[in-house]
Design a protein around this motif. Structure first.
Motif, short mmCIF file in Angstrom:
data_model
loop_
_atom_site.label_atom_id
_atom_site.label_comp_id
_atom_site.label_asym_id
_atom_site.label_seq_id
_atom_site.Cartn_x
_atom_site.Cartn_y
_atom_site.Cartn_z
N THR A 46 -1.31 23.88 30.05
CA THR A 46 -0.18 22.95 30.13
C THR A 46 1.12 23.75 30.10
O THR A 46 1.29 24.63 29.26
CB THR A 46 -0.20 21.95 28.96
OG1 THR A 46 -1.41 21.19 28.99
CG2 THR A 46 0.97 21.00 29.06
N THR A 71 -0.29 20.26 34.27
CA THR A 71 -1.57 20.49 33.62
C THR A 71 -2.59 20.97 34.65
O THR A 71 -2.68 20.43 35.76
CB THR A 71 -2.10 19.21 32.96
OG1 THR A 71 -2.19 18.16 33.94
CG2 THR A 71 -1.17 18.76 31.84
N GLU A 111 6.03 18.21 33.17
CA GLU A 111 4.82 18.75 32.54
C GLU A 111 3.76 18.96 33.60
O GLU A 111 3.45 18.05 34.38
CB GLU A 111 4.30 17.82 31.45
CG GLU A 111 3.17 18.43 30.63
CD GLU A 111 2.84 17.59 29.40
OE1 GLU A 111 3.44 17.82 28.33
OE2 GLU A 111 1.99 16.69 29.54
N ARG A 164 5.45 23.25 30.42
CA ARG A 164 6.54 22.28 30.39
C ARG A 164 7.83 22.94 30.87
O ARG A 164 8.14 24.07 30.50
CB ARG A 164 6.73 21.72 28.98
CG ARG A 164 7.44 20.36 28.97
CD ARG A 164 7.54 19.83 27.57
NE ARG A 164 7.90 18.42 27.55
CZ ARG A 164 8.53 17.84 26.54
NH1 ARG A 164 8.87 18.55 25.46
NH2 ARG A 164 8.82 16.55 26.58
#
Length: 282
Positions: free
Chosen positions: A185, A180, A178, A187
């Motif tokens: 964000t 950020t 993940e 994934r």
């Protein structure tokens, strides 16, 4: 430095500095094969001498900083040590060992010494204790991964180091990465396609910063690990876990482990650095 001091003064400074460094290498049985503009290529009879020489120089630069022209940032060195066969022709050396040492030096950050398992295996136990595993990494120009170690030559820094490589040999059946950044964000898992980071509008994570290239770096799942590959003009700084020193990628790549920060284009201490947090879970 050349722009600030002028060609003649800067050239004289570099010549004097290389002379001092050459003497230190020779005191540890090293032989300077050639100069590389802002670097040196040195060969040693054994791995222990090479490591001792590099640590000696790093400590000397730390204890007595050398500033070109008496001002500005002090000189810092990036060092790579590799062990193996070399071919010497007309006073120059060639071969995979030479190339690997050069790639390690490129990968090292300021005041860092990087080396490989070849060197670690040949060292005495007392010297091995100063090496910290960074795990397997793909060095530019080499098909296979090399197990890279960082030399902890600064006293009091051991508690800040993490044995990142220990977890890099396990290949979990399911892993998720993940990322950020500024409210974004992203994934990535083992089935995801390669992701791009950069200023380009179609990048998976868009970073509007002049230090970031349009297509700065990519992330992909490869061989049981998440691999970050730099493709930028200015490089990518990667901080693993609690490490205060970055793995600096310049057209090279590394495995990501655990959690940390990715900083495209600059060190995280720079003003308004684009900090990307990453975390891997299984």
């Amino acid at each position: 430095m050349f722009e600030r001091l002028g060609d003649e003064t800067a050239s004289r400074f570099v010549t004097q500095l290389i002379g001092v460094l050459s003497q230190v290498f020779e005191q540890h049985h090293g032989r300077v094969v050639k100069l590389l503009g802002d670097g040196l290529f040195v060969v040693f009879p054994n791995e222990g001498d090479a490591l001792s020489a590099c640590i000696s120089i790093q400590k000397r630069l730390q204890e007595t900083p050398i500033k070109p022209g008496g001002s500005g940032a002090p000189v810092q060195m990036q060092m790579g040590i590799e062990s193996g066969e070399v071919v010497e022709i007309d006073g120059d050396c060639f071969g995979d060992t030479v190339n690997s040492a050069a790639r390690l030096a490129d990968l090292a950050g300021a005041a860092q010494i990087l080396t490989t398992e070849n060197v670690w295996t040949a060292l005495l136990p007392a010297q091995k204790a100063s090496l910290r595993s960074m795990g397997p990494m793909y060095l530019r120009g080499r098909a296979g991964a090399s197990h890279v170690y960082r030399v902890e030559w600064q006293a009091g820094r051991d508690e800040d180091a993490t044995m990142a490589g220990r977890s890099m040999f396990a290949s979990p059946s399911q892993a998720f990465l993940e990322l950020t950044f500024a409210g974004q964000t992203v994934r990535l898992d083992a089935k995801s396609s390669k992701l791009a980071l950069g200023r380009a509008a179609d990048a998976a994570l868009t970073l509007n910063d002049p230090r970031v290239s349009r297509m700065h770096a990519t992330l992909e799942w490869r061989g049981g690990h998440f691999v970050l590959t730099d493709a930028s003009s200015y490089g990518t700084w990667v901080y693993m876990g609690n490490q205060s020193e970055a793995v600096v990628l310049r057209r090279t790549e590394c495995y990501l482990v655990g959690n940390g920060q990715i900083v495209p284009g600059c060190d995280r201490a720079d003003d308004n650095a684009p900090l990307i947090g990453f975390s891997i879970s299984t």
